[in-house]
Motif scaffolding. Structure first.
Motif, PDB file in Angstrom:
ATOM      1  N   THR A  20       0.835  -1.203   0.000  1.00 15.09           N
ATOM      2  CA  THR A  20       0.000   0.000   0.000  1.00 15.09           C
ATOM      3  C   THR A  20       0.872   1.256   0.000  1.00 15.09           C
ATOM      4  O   THR A  20       2.044   1.195   0.362  1.00 15.09           O
ATOM      5  N   PRO A  21       0.292   2.386  -0.358  1.00 14.54           N
ATOM      6  CA  PRO A  21       1.023   3.650  -0.268  1.00 14.54           C
ATOM      7  C   PRO A  21       0.815   4.309   1.100  1.00 14.54           C
ATOM      8  O   PRO A  21       0.611   5.503   1.213  1.00 14.54           O
ATOM      9  N   VAL A  22       0.828   3.481   2.143  1.00 19.09           N
ATOM     10  CA  VAL A  22       0.558   3.961   3.504  1.00 19.09           C
ATOM     11  C   VAL A  22       1.770   3.693   4.380  1.00 19.09           C
ATOM     12  O   VAL A  22       2.355   2.615   4.336  1.00 19.09           O
ATOM     13  N   VAL A  23       2.124   4.698   5.196  1.00 18.28           N
ATOM     14  CA  VAL A  23       3.282   4.609   6.079  1.00 18.28           C
ATOM     15  C   VAL A  23       2.845   4.984   7.484  1.00 18.28           C
ATOM     16  O   VAL A  23       2.058   5.907   7.685  1.00 18.28           O
ATOM     17  N   ARG A  24       3.375   4.254   8.465  1.00 18.53           N
ATOM     18  CA  ARG A  24       3.097   4.593   9.865  1.00 18.53           C
ATOM     19  C   ARG A  24       4.329   5.246  10.457  1.00 18.53           C
ATOM     20  O   ARG A  24       5.431   4.714  10.398  1.00 18.53           O
ATOM     21  N   ARG A  25       4.129   6.410  11.045  1.00 19.78           N
ATOM     22  CA  ARG A  25       5.181   7.121  11.776  1.00 19.78           C
ATOM     23  C   ARG A  25       4.635   7.386  13.171  1.00 19.78           C
ATOM     24  O   ARG A  25       3.704   8.172  13.343  1.00 19.78           O
ATOM     25  N   GLY A  26       5.186   6.665  14.153  1.00 17.86           N
ATOM     26  CA  GLY A  26       4.667   6.804  15.510  1.00 17.86           C
ATOM     27  C   GLY A  26       3.230   6.330  15.543  1.00 17.86           C
ATOM     28  O   GLY A  26       2.917   5.228  15.126  1.00 17.86           O
ATOM     29  N   ALA A  27       2.327   7.177  16.008  1.00 16.82           N
ATOM     30  CA  ALA A  27       0.910   6.839  16.076  1.00 16.82           C
ATOM     31  C   ALA A  27       0.148   7.313  14.846  1.00 16.82           C
ATOM     32  O   ALA A  27      -1.061   7.113  14.753  1.00 16.82           O
ATOM     33  N   ASP A  28       0.836   7.939  13.897  1.00 14.32           N
ATOM     34  CA  ASP A  28       0.179   8.534  12.734  1.00 14.32           C
ATOM     35  C   ASP A  28       0.324   7.683  11.484  1.00 14.32           C
ATOM     36  O   ASP A  28       1.376   7.108  11.221  1.00 14.32           O
ATOM     37  N   TRP A  29      -0.746   7.603  10.702  1.00 13.66           N
ATOM     38  CA  TRP A  29      -0.727   6.987   9.388  1.00 13.66           C
ATOM     39  C   TRP A  29      -0.660   8.089   8.348  1.00 13.66           C
ATOM     40  O   TRP A  29      -1.332   9.109   8.460  1.00 13.66           O
ATOM     41  N   TRP A  30       0.155   7.889   7.320  1.00 15.23           N
ATOM     42  CA  TRP A  30       0.318   8.843   6.237  1.00 15.23           C
ATOM     43  C   TRP A  30       0.074   8.144   4.911  1.00 15.23           C
ATOM     44  O   TRP A  30       0.502   7.012   4.712  1.00 15.23           O
ATOM     45  N   LEU A  31      -0.615   8.819   3.998  1.00 18.46           N
ATOM     46  CA  LEU A  31      -0.737   8.367   2.620  1.00 18.46           C
ATOM     47  C   LEU A  31       0.397   9.042   1.878  1.00 18.46           C
ATOM     48  O   LEU A  31       0.541  10.263   1.936  1.00 18.46           O
ATOM     49  N   VAL A  32       1.230   8.257   1.213  1.00 18.92           N
ATOM     50  CA  VAL A  32       2.422   8.812   0.569  1.00 18.92           C
ATOM     51  C   VAL A  32       2.401   8.543  -0.933  1.00 18.92           C
ATOM     52  O   VAL A  32       1.891   7.525  -1.390  1.00 18.92           O
ATOM     53  N   SER A  33       2.951   9.480  -1.665  1.00 21.95           N
ATOM     54  CA  SER A  33       3.099   9.340  -3.115  1.00 21.95           C
ATOM     55  C   SER A  33       4.324  10.137  -3.531  1.00 21.95           C
ATOM     56  O   SER A  33       4.855  10.924  -2.735  1.00 21.95           O
ATOM     57  N   PRO A  34       4.773   9.954  -4.748  1.00 21.95           N
ATOM     58  CA  PRO A  34       5.930  10.729  -5.193  1.00 21.95           C
ATOM     59  C   PRO A  34       5.697  12.240  -5.142  1.00 21.95           C
ATOM     60  O   PRO A  34       6.640  13.007  -5.028  1.00 21.95           O
ATOM     61  N   SER A  35       4.445  12.670  -5.182  1.00 24.51           N
ATOM     62  CA  SER A  35       4.175  14.108  -5.170  1.00 24.51           C
ATOM     63  C   SER A  35       3.957  14.684  -3.771  1.00 24.51           C
ATOM     64  O   SER A  35       3.791  15.886  -3.622  1.00 24.51           O
ATOM     65  N   SER A  37       2.877  13.832   0.780  1.00 22.97           N
ATOM     66  CA  SER A  37       2.270  13.000   1.821  1.00 22.97           C
ATOM     67  C   SER A  37       1.086  13.715   2.440  1.00 22.97           C
ATOM     68  O   SER A  37       1.089  14.936   2.569  1.00 22.97           O
ATOM     69  N   VAL A  38       0.089  12.930   2.849  1.00 21.40           N
ATOM     70  CA  VAL A  38      -1.096  13.479   3.500  1.00 21.40           C
ATOM     71  C   VAL A  38      -1.339  12.670   4.765  1.00 21.40           C
ATOM     72  O   VAL A  38      -1.376  11.434   4.729  1.00 21.40           O
ATOM     73  N   LEU A  39      -1.521  13.365   5.879  1.00 23.98           N
ATOM     74  CA  LEU A  39      -1.834  12.706   7.143  1.00 23.98           C
ATOM     75  C   LEU A  39      -3.233  12.110   7.070  1.00 23.98           C
ATOM     76  O   LEU A  39      -4.191  12.773   6.652  1.00 23.98           O
ATOM     77  N   ALA A  40      -3.363  10.848   7.443  1.00 22.91           N
ATOM     78  CA  ALA A  40      -4.669  10.189   7.524  1.00 22.91           C
ATOM     79  C   ALA A  40      -5.276  10.558   8.870  1.00 22.91           C
ATOM     80  O   ALA A  40      -5.100   9.863   9.857  1.00 22.91           O
ATOM     81  N   SER A  41      -5.983  11.685   8.906  1.00 26.38           N
ATOM     82  CA  SER A  41      -6.458  12.225  10.176  1.00 26.38           C
ATOM     83  C   SER A  41      -7.848  11.733  10.569  1.00 26.38           C
ATOM     84  O   SER A  41      -8.274  11.939  11.699  1.00 26.38           O
ATOM     85  N   ASP A  42      -8.556  11.061   9.673  1.00 25.53           N
ATOM     86  CA  ASP A  42      -9.879  10.529   9.987  1.00 25.53           C
ATOM     87  C   ASP A  42      -9.709   9.352  10.940  1.00 25.53           C
ATOM     88  O   ASP A  42      -9.082   8.343  10.598  1.00 25.53           O
ATOM     89  N   PRO A  43     -10.248   9.439  12.163  1.00 22.72           N
ATOM     90  CA  PRO A  43     -10.035   8.358  13.140  1.00 22.72           C
ATOM     91  C   PRO A  43     -10.631   7.014  12.708  1.00 22.72           C
ATOM     92  O   PRO A  43     -10.086   5.963  13.060  1.00 22.72           O
ATOM     93  N   VAL A  44     -11.706   7.017  11.945  1.00 23.53           N
ATOM     94  CA  VAL A  44     -12.290   5.757  11.479  1.00 23.53           C
ATOM     95  C   VAL A  44     -11.345   5.092  10.478  1.00 23.53           C
ATOM     96  O   VAL A  44     -11.059   3.897  10.563  1.00 23.53           O
ATOM     97  N   PHE A  45     -10.831   5.877   9.532  1.00 21.06           N
ATOM     98  CA  PHE A  45      -9.893   5.359   8.544  1.00 21.06           C
ATOM     99  C   PHE A  45      -8.610   4.881   9.217  1.00 21.06           C
ATOM    100  O   PHE A  45      -8.107   3.793   8.927  1.00 21.06           O
ATOM    101  N   ALA A  46      -8.086   5.668  10.151  1.00 20.41           N
ATOM    102  CA  ALA A  46      -6.870   5.274  10.872  1.00 20.41           C
ATOM    103  C   ALA A  46      -7.106   3.981  11.656  1.00 20.41           C
ATOM    104  O   ALA A  46      -6.234   3.108  11.708  1.00 20.41           O
ATOM    105  N   GLY A  47      -8.285   3.842  12.241  1.00 21.06           N
ATOM    106  CA  GLY A  47      -8.622   2.603  12.954  1.00 21.06           C
ATOM    107  C   GLY A  47      -8.667   1.402  12.013  1.00 21.06           C
ATOM    108  O   GLY A  47      -8.222   0.309  12.361  1.00 21.06           O
ATOM    109  N   ASP A  48      -9.216   1.623  10.817  1.00 17.94           N
ATOM    110  CA  ASP A  48      -9.232   0.548   9.813  1.00 17.94           C
ATOM    111  C   ASP A  48      -7.808   0.159   9.421  1.00 17.94           C
ATOM    112  O   ASP A  48      -7.507  -1.028   9.263  1.00 17.94           O
ATOM    113  N   LEU A  49      -6.933   1.151   9.266  1.00 23.03           N
ATOM    114  CA  LEU A  49      -5.536   0.853   8.946  1.00 23.03           C
ATOM    115  C   LEU A  49      -4.870   0.078  10.086  1.00 23.03           C
ATOM    116  O   LEU A  49      -4.111  -0.862   9.837  1.00 23.03           O
ATOM    117  N   ASP A  50      -5.165   0.460  11.331  1.00 21.15           N
ATOM    118  CA  ASP A  50      -4.621  -0.270  12.489  1.00 21.15           C
ATOM    119  C   ASP A  50      -5.053  -1.738  12.452  1.00 21.15           C
ATOM    120  O   ASP A  50      -4.241  -2.641  12.644  1.00 21.15           O
TER     121      ASP A  50
END
Length: 78
Positions: A20-35, A37-50
């Motif tokens: 996936t284009p997803v990276v975890r840094r500490g407690a935060d999930w980030w969506l990353v691309s060559p252009s 990064s965007v913080l995945a700040s939606d708690p429901v989405f972050a919970g799904d990633l967890d």
């Protein structure tokens, strides 16, 4: 503690959610691309990633256990 936004090229393998284009840094999930990064700040989405990351880790452990059993069985047959 907030972590800096990851760079696509510099994201460590241990931080990336496999396949996936997803990276975890500490407690935060980030969506990353060559252009960028965007913080995945939606708690429901972050919970799904967890949960997805936890399920992948459990599957990896199960596969490792099956492989270890197969090796032990082959060794016992020798």
């Amino acid at each position: 503690m907030s972590h800096p936004a990851p760079s696509w090229a510099l994201a460590r393998r241990s931080e990336r959610l496999v396949g996936t284009p997803v990276v975890r840094r500490g407690a935060d999930w980030w969506l990353v691309s060559p252009s960028g990064s965007v913080l995945a700040s939606d708690p429901v989405f972050a919970g799904d990633l967890d949960r997805f990351a936890a399920d992948l880790a459990a599957a990896d452990r199960a596969v490792a256990g099956i492989r270890a059993q197969g090796k032990a069985a082959r060794k016992a047959q020798s």
